[in-house]
Design a protein around this motif. Structure first.
Motif, PDB file in Angstrom:
ATOM      1  N   PHE A   1       2.535  11.190   5.450  1.00  0.00           N
ATOM      2  CA  PHE A   1       3.179   9.884   5.539  1.00  0.00           C
ATOM      3  C   PHE A   1       2.704   9.097   6.750  1.00  0.00           C
ATOM      4  O   PHE A   1       2.130   9.634   7.675  1.00  0.00           O
ATOM      5  CB  PHE A   1       4.696  10.050   5.601  1.00  0.00           C
ATOM      6  N   GLN A   2       3.023   7.774   6.678  1.00  0.00           N
ATOM      7  CA  GLN A   2       2.637   6.858   7.754  1.00  0.00           C
ATOM      8  C   GLN A   2       3.224   7.318   9.097  1.00  0.00           C
ATOM      9  O   GLN A   2       2.566   7.276  10.109  1.00  0.00           O
ATOM     10  CB  GLN A   2       3.152   5.464   7.378  1.00  0.00           C
ATOM     11  N   GLN A   3       4.500   7.735   9.075  1.00  0.00           N
ATOM     12  CA  GLN A   3       5.075   8.338  10.281  1.00  0.00           C
ATOM     13  C   GLN A   3       5.100   9.844  10.058  1.00  0.00           C
ATOM     14  O   GLN A   3       5.537  10.281   9.003  1.00  0.00           O
ATOM     15  CB  GLN A   3       6.514   7.876  10.504  1.00  0.00           C
TER      16      GLN A   3
ATOM     17  N   LEU B   1      -2.812  10.153   1.630  1.00  0.00           N
ATOM     18  CA  LEU B   1      -2.690   9.992   3.080  1.00  0.00           C
ATOM     19  C   LEU B   1      -2.355   8.538   3.403  1.00  0.00           C
ATOM     20  O   LEU B   1      -3.152   7.644   3.138  1.00  0.00           O
ATOM     21  CB  LEU B   1      -4.015  10.373   3.768  1.00  0.00           C
ATOM     22  N   ASP B   2      -1.155   8.310   3.953  1.00  0.00           N
ATOM     23  CA  ASP B   2      -0.753   6.946   4.274  1.00  0.00           C
ATOM     24  C   ASP B   2      -0.950   6.689   5.768  1.00  0.00           C
ATOM     25  O   ASP B   2      -0.126   7.079   6.586  1.00  0.00           O
ATOM     26  CB  ASP B   2       0.724   6.735   3.897  1.00  0.00           C
ATOM     27  N   GLU B   3      -2.055   6.043   6.102  1.00  0.00           N
ATOM     28  CA  GLU B   3      -2.402   5.761   7.503  1.00  0.00           C
ATOM     29  C   GLU B   3      -2.116   6.951   8.406  1.00  0.00           C
ATOM     30  O   GLU B   3      -1.351   6.837   9.371  1.00  0.00           O
ATOM     31  CB  GLU B   3      -1.621   4.540   7.992  1.00  0.00           C
ATOM     32  N   PRO B   4      -2.724   8.098   8.108  1.00  0.00           N
ATOM     33  CA  PRO B   4      -2.387   9.294   8.877  1.00  0.00           C
ATOM     34  C   PRO B   4      -2.770   9.166  10.348  1.00  0.00           C
ATOM     35  O   PRO B   4      -2.251   9.889  11.180  1.00  0.00           O
ATOM     36  CB  PRO B   4      -3.197  10.401   8.191  1.00  0.00           C
TER      37      PRO B   4
ATOM     38  N   LYS C   1       0.824  -1.217   0.000  1.00  0.00           N
ATOM     39  CA  LYS C   1       0.000   0.000   0.000  1.00  0.00           C
ATOM     40  C   LYS C   1       0.854   1.261   0.000  1.00  0.00           C
ATOM     41  O   LYS C   1       0.620   2.187  -0.777  1.00  0.00           O
ATOM     42  CB  LYS C   1      -0.944   0.006   1.219  1.00  0.00           C
ATOM     43  N   SER C   2       1.874   1.287   0.895  1.00  0.00           N
ATOM     44  CA  SER C   2       2.745   2.478   0.937  1.00  0.00           C
ATOM     45  C   SER C   2       3.526   2.601  -0.358  1.00  0.00           C
ATOM     46  O   SER C   2       3.743   3.714  -0.860  1.00  0.00           O
ATOM     47  CB  SER C   2       3.708   2.399   2.123  1.00  0.00           C
ATOM     48  N   THR C   3       3.951   1.457  -0.904  1.00  0.00           N
ATOM     49  CA  THR C   3       4.674   1.477  -2.186  1.00  0.00           C
ATOM     50  C   THR C   3       3.793   2.092  -3.268  1.00  0.00           C
ATOM     51  O   THR C   3       4.238   2.950  -4.043  1.00  0.00           O
ATOM     52  CB  THR C   3       5.072   0.030  -2.575  1.00  0.00           C
TER      53      THR C   3
HETATM   54 MG   LIG Z   1       2.473   1.090   4.743  1.00  0.00          MG
END
Ligand SMILES: [Mg+2]
Ligand SMILES: Nc1ncnc2c1ncn2[C@@H]1O[C@H](COP(=O)(O)OP(=O)(O)OP(=O)(O)O)[C@@H](O)[C@H]1O
Length: 272
Positions: free
Chosen positions: A97-99, A176-179, A61-63
């Motif tokens: 980003f996720q982080q 939005l990556d798992e915000p 997913k992040s990729t």
């Molecule tokens: Mg991810």
């Protein structure tokens, strides 16, 4: 009570805001050799549409989001933003980003201002940029904390700075990556409602990666389920028919909600 009337996000003849076409991506590992993370992935997102991508951990997913953001390039296929092929980060795309990645030596407001400057909002005057930063920090209830540095903010507050920063950039598409992934349940619940409100006021195009089925159902017009990797694919493309503006309590108690939720959970747990 009329919560399940289908909205028609697709206007006939309008090109999609975002088009991901036959994209594949793999990485070479020293030990494991080449691993194809994404099989052929294709989908498009209409202007003003909110889509979520949901799938198992490590499926890509992040990729996929990094490919859309122009931070990685596909091995095959292409990513197109209306008429422009994306091959590098573009100011037309904003990313959370996720982080949360805040600069630790700057205050919350300076972090937003820094992004505004770097993102090409320098055509605005310093005073305009400042009021834009204050406006967005206010919308995520951080006016009081705008002069604190990341080390002085809680995780939820830092994540809200990241959200304010992305919205302040005025890009057409927000990725939005798992915000809200790293937050406790209570803060997450409150921030989901803030995201819902902001996204409904803005009508920009959104792509959200999430693990949370209820979050996806609350926020999205469509949910794409990514299959287990390697060679992950879109295994389901589900339309979420709840009319906007959405009311969480009303949609969560509707029959359609329970049916869609069951369908999504079955699809996610049916993976190998
Ligand atoms: Mg991810
Ligand atoms: N830069 C990279 N170099 C090598 N392998 C990578 C790289 N980025 C991702 N991968 C690999 O690609 C796969 C998918 O990673 P990705 O971060 O896209 O998963 P994800 O679906 O976002 O997972 P999660 O839900 O845990 O965030 C993993 O096997 C990961 O090891």
């Amino acid at each position: 009570m009329g919560t399940t009337i289908e909205t028609d996000a697709q206007l006939p003849g309008k090109p999609p805001a975002l088009e991901i076409s036959k994209v594949t991506k793999g990485f070479a590992h020293r030990r494991r050799g080449f691993q194809q993370v994404l099989g052929e992935v294709s989908f498009s997102v209409d202007e003003g549409e909110f889509i979520s991508i949901i799938g198992p951990s490590g499926s890509g997913k992040s990729t996929l989001l990094k490919l859309i953001a122009g931070l990685e390039s596909p091995d095959q296929g292409h990513v197109r933003l209306t008429d422009e092929q994306i091959a590098a980060p573009s100011r037309r795309l904003g990313v959370v980003f996720q982080q949360h990645v805040l600069l630790p030596w700057l205050t919350a407001k300076q972090n937003v201002l820094f992004a505004l400057q770097a993102h090409g909002a320098s055509r605005r005057s310093a005073a305009e940029r400042e009021s834009l930063a204050e406006h967005w920090l206010g919308l995520v209830q951080l006016s009081e904390a705008q002069d604190l540095k990341p080390g002085e903010l809680s995780g939820g507050m830092q994540q809200r700075v990241g959200i304010a920063r992305a919205f302040a950039l005025e890009s057409e598409v927000l990725l939005l990556d798992e915000p809200l992934g790293a937050l406790d349940a209570l803060t997450r619940h409150a921030l989901q409602l803030q995201l819902l409100r902001l996204s409904e006021q803005q009508r920009r195009t959104f792509v959200l990666v999430t693990h949370d089925v209820d979050e996806a159902l609350l926020l999205s017009d469509r949910i794409l389920v990514l299959s287990h990797g390697p060679q992950a694919r879109i295994q389901q493309d589900l339309r979420v028919p709840f009319r906007r503006p959405r009311d969480r309590t009303a949609i969560e108690s509707s029959e359609d909600y329970l049916t869609l939720r069951r369908e999504l959970l079955e699809s996610l747990t049916a993976q190998p």
